[in-house]
Structures are given as structure tokens and as C-alpha cells.
Motif scaffolding. Sequence first.
Motif, PDB file in Angstrom:
ATOM      1  N   SER A  62      31.859  42.466  30.811  1.00  0.00           N
ATOM      2  CA  SER A  62      31.355  43.575  29.999  1.00  0.00           C
ATOM      3  C   SER A  62      31.995  43.450  28.618  1.00  0.00           C
ATOM      4  O   SER A  62      33.201  43.642  28.467  1.00  0.00           O
ATOM      5  N   GLU A  63      31.184  43.107  27.607  1.00  0.00           N
ATOM      6  CA  GLU A  63      31.726  42.805  26.280  1.00  0.00           C
ATOM      7  C   GLU A  63      30.853  43.444  25.202  1.00  0.00           C
ATOM      8  O   GLU A  63      29.647  43.644  25.397  1.00  0.00           O
ATOM      9  N   ASP A  64      31.472  43.729  24.070  1.00  0.00           N
ATOM     10  CA  ASP A  64      30.778  44.161  22.861  1.00  0.00           C
ATOM     11  C   ASP A  64      30.784  43.008  21.862  1.00  0.00           C
ATOM     12  O   ASP A  64      31.849  42.578  21.411  1.00  0.00           O
ATOM     13  N   ILE A  65      29.612  42.503  21.546  1.00  0.00           N
ATOM     14  CA  ILE A  65      29.481  41.361  20.642  1.00  0.00           C
ATOM     15  C   ILE A  65      28.545  41.756  19.514  1.00  0.00           C
ATOM     16  O   ILE A  65      27.359  42.034  19.745  1.00  0.00           O
ATOM     17  N   GLY A  66      29.069  41.801  18.311  1.00  0.00           N
ATOM     18  CA  GLY A  66      28.252  42.140  17.145  1.00  0.00           C
ATOM     19  C   GLY A  66      27.627  43.515  17.232  1.00  0.00           C
ATOM     20  O   GLY A  66      26.481  43.688  16.799  1.00  0.00           O
ATOM     21  N   GLY A  67      28.350  44.461  17.833  1.00  0.00           N
ATOM     22  CA  GLY A  67      27.818  45.802  17.952  1.00  0.00           C
ATOM     23  C   GLY A  67      26.839  45.991  19.093  1.00  0.00           C
ATOM     24  O   GLY A  67      26.266  47.068  19.235  1.00  0.00           O
ATOM     25  N   VAL A  68      26.630  44.970  19.927  1.00  0.00           N
ATOM     26  CA  VAL A  68      25.713  45.043  21.070  1.00  0.00           C
ATOM     27  C   VAL A  68      26.533  44.909  22.340  1.00  0.00           C
ATOM     28  O   VAL A  68      27.411  44.052  22.426  1.00  0.00           O
ATOM     29  N   HIS A  69      26.240  45.753  23.331  1.00  0.00           N
ATOM     30  CA  HIS A  69      26.970  45.710  24.607  1.00  0.00           C
ATOM     31  C   HIS A  69      26.270  44.738  25.548  1.00  0.00           C
ATOM     32  O   HIS A  69      25.067  44.834  25.793  1.00  0.00           O
ATOM     33  N   TRP A  70      27.053  43.779  26.098  1.00  0.00           N
ATOM     34  CA  TRP A  70      26.541  42.735  26.986  1.00  0.00           C
ATOM     35  C   TRP A  70      27.192  42.882  28.357  1.00  0.00           C
ATOM     36  O   TRP A  70      28.362  43.221  28.476  1.00  0.00           O
TER      37      TRP A  70
ATOM     38  N   THR B 231      23.715  39.298  29.533  1.00  0.00           N
ATOM     39  CA  THR B 231      22.432  39.899  29.198  1.00  0.00           C
ATOM     40  C   THR B 231      22.675  41.297  28.641  1.00  0.00           C
ATOM     41  O   THR B 231      23.720  41.909  28.917  1.00  0.00           O
ATOM     42  N   THR B 232      21.729  41.784  27.879  1.00  0.00           N
ATOM     43  CA  THR B 232      21.857  43.131  27.301  1.00  0.00           C
ATOM     44  C   THR B 232      21.393  44.206  28.269  1.00  0.00           C
ATOM     45  O   THR B 232      21.506  45.393  27.960  1.00  0.00           O
ATOM     46  N   THR B 233      20.857  43.836  29.435  1.00  0.00           N
ATOM     47  CA  THR B 233      20.437  44.828  30.433  1.00  0.00           C
ATOM     48  C   THR B 233      21.277  44.666  31.690  1.00  0.00           C
ATOM     49  O   THR B 233      22.407  45.104  31.744  1.00  0.00           O
ATOM     50  N   TRP B 234      20.723  44.028  32.713  1.00  0.00           N
ATOM     51  CA  TRP B 234      21.445  43.779  33.953  1.00  0.00           C
ATOM     52  C   TRP B 234      20.736  42.635  34.677  1.00  0.00           C
ATOM     53  O   TRP B 234      19.669  42.186  34.292  1.00  0.00           O
ATOM     54  N   PHE B 235      21.378  42.131  35.736  1.00  0.00           N
ATOM     55  CA  PHE B 235      20.800  41.082  36.553  1.00  0.00           C
ATOM     56  C   PHE B 235      20.300  41.703  37.857  1.00  0.00           C
ATOM     57  O   PHE B 235      21.061  42.357  38.564  1.00  0.00           O
ATOM     58  N   THR B 236      19.018  41.469  38.162  1.00  0.00           N
ATOM     59  CA  THR B 236      18.459  42.002  39.406  1.00  0.00           C
ATOM     60  C   THR B 236      18.853  41.170  40.613  1.00  0.00           C
ATOM     61  O   THR B 236      18.852  41.671  41.737  1.00  0.00           O
ATOM     62  N   GLU B 237      19.169  39.887  40.412  1.00  0.00           N
ATOM     63  CA  GLU B 237      19.609  39.011  41.494  1.00  0.00           C
ATOM     64  C   GLU B 237      20.729  38.118  40.963  1.00  0.00           C
ATOM     65  O   GLU B 237      20.929  38.004  39.748  1.00  0.00           O
ATOM     66  N   ALA B 238      21.432  37.497  41.904  1.00  0.00           N
ATOM     67  CA  ALA B 238      22.491  36.566  41.511  1.00  0.00           C
ATOM     68  C   ALA B 238      21.874  35.326  40.872  1.00  0.00           C
ATOM     69  O   ALA B 238      20.832  34.840  41.330  1.00  0.00           O
ATOM     70  N   PRO B 239      22.491  34.787  39.812  1.00  0.00           N
ATOM     71  CA  PRO B 239      21.949  33.566  39.205  1.00  0.00           C
ATOM     72  C   PRO B 239      21.962  32.399  40.185  1.00  0.00           C
ATOM     73  O   PRO B 239      22.731  32.364  41.151  1.00  0.00           O
ATOM     74  N   ASN B 240      21.100  31.443  39.919  1.00  0.00           N
ATOM     75  CA  ASN B 240      21.039  30.227  40.745  1.00  0.00           C
ATOM     76  C   ASN B 240      21.987  29.196  40.153  1.00  0.00           C
ATOM     77  O   ASN B 240      21.706  28.591  39.124  1.00  0.00           O
ATOM     78  N   TRP B 241      23.148  28.990  40.823  1.00  0.00           N
ATOM     79  CA  TRP B 241      24.176  28.080  40.312  1.00  0.00           C
ATOM     80  C   TRP B 241      23.966  26.706  40.941  1.00  0.00           C
ATOM     81  O   TRP B 241      24.315  26.500  42.105  1.00  0.00           O
ATOM     82  N   PRO B 242      23.406  25.732  40.202  1.00  0.00           N
ATOM     83  CA  PRO B 242      23.172  24.414  40.801  1.00  0.00           C
ATOM     84  C   PRO B 242      24.444  23.559  40.742  1.00  0.00           C
ATOM     85  O   PRO B 242      25.349  23.790  39.943  1.00  0.00           O
ATOM     86  N   LEU B 243      24.498  22.556  41.601  1.00  0.00           N
ATOM     87  CA  LEU B 243      25.600  21.601  41.602  1.00  0.00           C
ATOM     88  C   LEU B 243      25.135  20.320  40.914  1.00  0.00           C
ATOM     89  O   LEU B 243      24.052  19.804  41.208  1.00  0.00           O
ATOM     90  N   PHE B 244      25.921  19.812  39.993  1.00  0.00           N
ATOM     91  CA  PHE B 244      25.563  18.611  39.245  1.00  0.00           C
ATOM     92  C   PHE B 244      26.593  17.515  39.530  1.00  0.00           C
ATOM     93  O   PHE B 244      27.605  17.742  40.191  1.00  0.00           O
TER      94      PHE B 244
END
Length: 450
Positions: free
Chosen positions: A89-97, A58-71
Amino acid sequence: MTAFFRRLLIVIAWLGAACALTPAFADPAPRIMVRAHLDPAGPVVAGSEVKLVVDLLTTTWFTEAPNWPLFTVADAIVTLPDEQADNLSEDIGGVHWFGVSRAYRIAPQAGKTYDIPPVAIAVFPGGGANTPVQVMTPALKLVTTLPPGAQDMAVFFPTTGLTATQTVEPPKQALRVGDSITRTITQRAAGTESMLIPPVSLGEVDGLKRYAKAPTTRNIVQDRVGLVAGERTDSVTYIADHNGRFKLPPVKIEWWNTKTQKKETIELPGATFSASAGHEKPLFEIPADVMSQGLPHRIIVIHGGQLTAGCAIVLGLIMAIWARARVATFLRRARKGASEAHRRYLEGDAVAWRRLCRVARQGDWQRTIPALYRWMDRTYDFGRPARLESLPRADDASVAELVDAVTVHYAGGVARDLSWEHAETALRQAAKTARLQKLETRSLPPLNNF
């Protein structure tokens, strides 16, 4: 007239420029990106472990941990190890992710092309709406192969060594109708995780009711060696519902020896036992004329154990009716106590500390400072209300750095970035020191007055 129109055009141009520049300074909505790949990409030998690596950015931050489901994937074992997600933490196309990454484990059990389905994951990006956003991983394909000689195996299981043991309880061969017999088979595979060991086929037996138990697995790990072996235990209980002689069939376990590159088989013997019907005497004799005339009748047999159980149930119902008011009062008090304990927990320092750590790692001073004061108030170790002066700055440089940063922020300055890992340890130590000082002060005996 010309000067008036000239001024009007200048005003319109300024308004157009202001409208054009306004979106550039607006706070953009957070962007979400999901990536997934297989490691290794394949083709791989069936039975090998393959990782499905999923990156959430994401270009901002995560407020909670993602929900990782089991398949699930047909003819494969899919697990999600209880491992902490890696931060990205990556720079992709000039945008920090920013983001996190976790890896599913897939163990294919056959030689074919697997379709890895898309997985729906709920993420919680900050800086926008407070609702979760659902993203889908891309669909992938995994190609697996079998070595020569393994094509006819029902389940391909490669390992360097496999042993299997069997127990049948009770060991006696003569049972009564209604008794149970349990068959347990334990497999141990050298250098292989327990989740990769395939189950043993313990099927139905004519004349017996089958009740399968949940399998148990464990990994055998040694210091300085790591994984030594994995164990899997399958257990089934059979109950005889009529008299007769029954036989548990032999069990054949096939596995692939990676040292010799050959198929090997383990055969466990079957077991034979008999079940006899119980002979009980009726409480009342059937009249002879009823038997001679062939009139319909029913034989009722009451066991002593059943009579005792029935009396116990009736007595229990009488006691429950007598004590229902006391039980209701006890339940109300228990619910009230549980609710009060939950409220104290939510208002305690543990919840405040976790919130402080979560917002401090994001570097948002507007949320970090209130969370810091909230935690200090909840601990009762820094006074009530808590003050920054109560923190022992001289004992740890990290505490002094945190206090200075908060002071600078309140003064309207720009606080520099803070290493929260060192500040976290220093705050824990400061709270512990303050708590010990309070205990020592309370433990001092009162002075004797002469």
C-alpha cells in the motif's frame, strides 16, 4: 436581439463547462504498475542465493491472485518458494496504489554476467474489464564472480561441508541379460538448501541402457536451530541388453569449502559386474535336413513366464468383453457421482466462505453482504433462510459489530470500516457453536410417556 445572444452565449458556456467536468467525475480505468529488482543487486559470489523481488501494483484492487510463472536462466537454478505474497500500500505521485510482492530465488552456478529475462505475469485488476491484463517485468543483469582457485571447476558449489554416499543394487556381481542395476548417490550439504546442490553426473555406459530417475531433495530442519543441511539424491538404472562384463565409472564431486576457501573433491568408487545370456531349450527341434541344406530358419524360444503372461492377457480380454456392459454402467454411475459431488462442493459452505473472505477483505459492502447471507444459508447453522438475528451477538463483540454494520448499510447510512480478521474468527466460532447446539438437541432422548 443583444439580450438573446447574451443568453445564448451563457447557455453555451454552461454546456461547455458541464462537458469539461464530466470526465473528472467518471470512474477512471484501473492503472497497473510492475517493478522488479535484485536483492542483493550484485556483484555476488556464484552459488549465493539472489532474490528477484517483483511488485505488482494497481490503483483499484486485484480480484484474483496474479499468475506467477516459473522461468529458466542458463547456468542457474530458479525457484519460486511456496510463500504467501506480501501486501503493498503506497502513495506514488499523489495516487494511492495497492498490490502484492513475491520473490523468486536465483542460485547462479558460474562466474559471469547473467541476463534475467522479462517475465510475463497475468494480473486481474478490479474496477474495469473482467479480463486479465498481462504485464512484463523489466530485463535485469546479474554479475557473479568466482574466488581465486575456483575458475577451473565445472560447477561452483560453495558450502561449509559436503558428504556423499553411494549404493549399488542389487549388490551381486553376476546378472542375467535383461536384469537391471541401480546406482544411487546421496549428497548432504551442511547449512545449504537442497535446491542449491548440483546434480551428480551419471552418464552413459557402453553396452547398457540408461534410465535416469527424477532426483529427490529434502531440507533437514531442527527446532530452535533452523536449517541444518540439505540432501539431494540422484539415481540411475542400467539394463544390460547383451552378455559381457561392464563397469560403472568412478564419480568425482567437486565443491568449494567456504571455511578453508579451497576446492575439495569427493571420489566415489565404480562398480564392475557381468551379465550372462540365458540358455533356453527350443520347444521344437530343427530338422537336420534344414540345417544341412542351409535353408533359412528362425528359432523361436518361449519362456514359461511369457506363456503365463500371454494366457493371462487372453483371459483378461475375454473377461473384459464379457463384462463390458457392467463396466460401462459402472463408469456412467461413477461419472454421475463425481459430477454430483462436484456440484455439491460448489454449492457448499466452503466455497461460499472463501468468496466471503475474498470480497470482505476488499471492503466492498455491496458484495460483502450478499456473500455473508449466501454463506449463512449454505452452512444450515443459522436457519433456512438465514437471518442476522440468528447470529449470537452477545457472545462476541466482533459479531455484534458486523451485524450493526450490515444494519446501518441497509438503512442507507455509511457503515464504518470493519476489521475482517476479528469478524472472520468470530463467525467461525459462531457457526461452530450453533452446530454443537444442534447436535446436543438431536442427541436428547425422547421423553417417556407414563
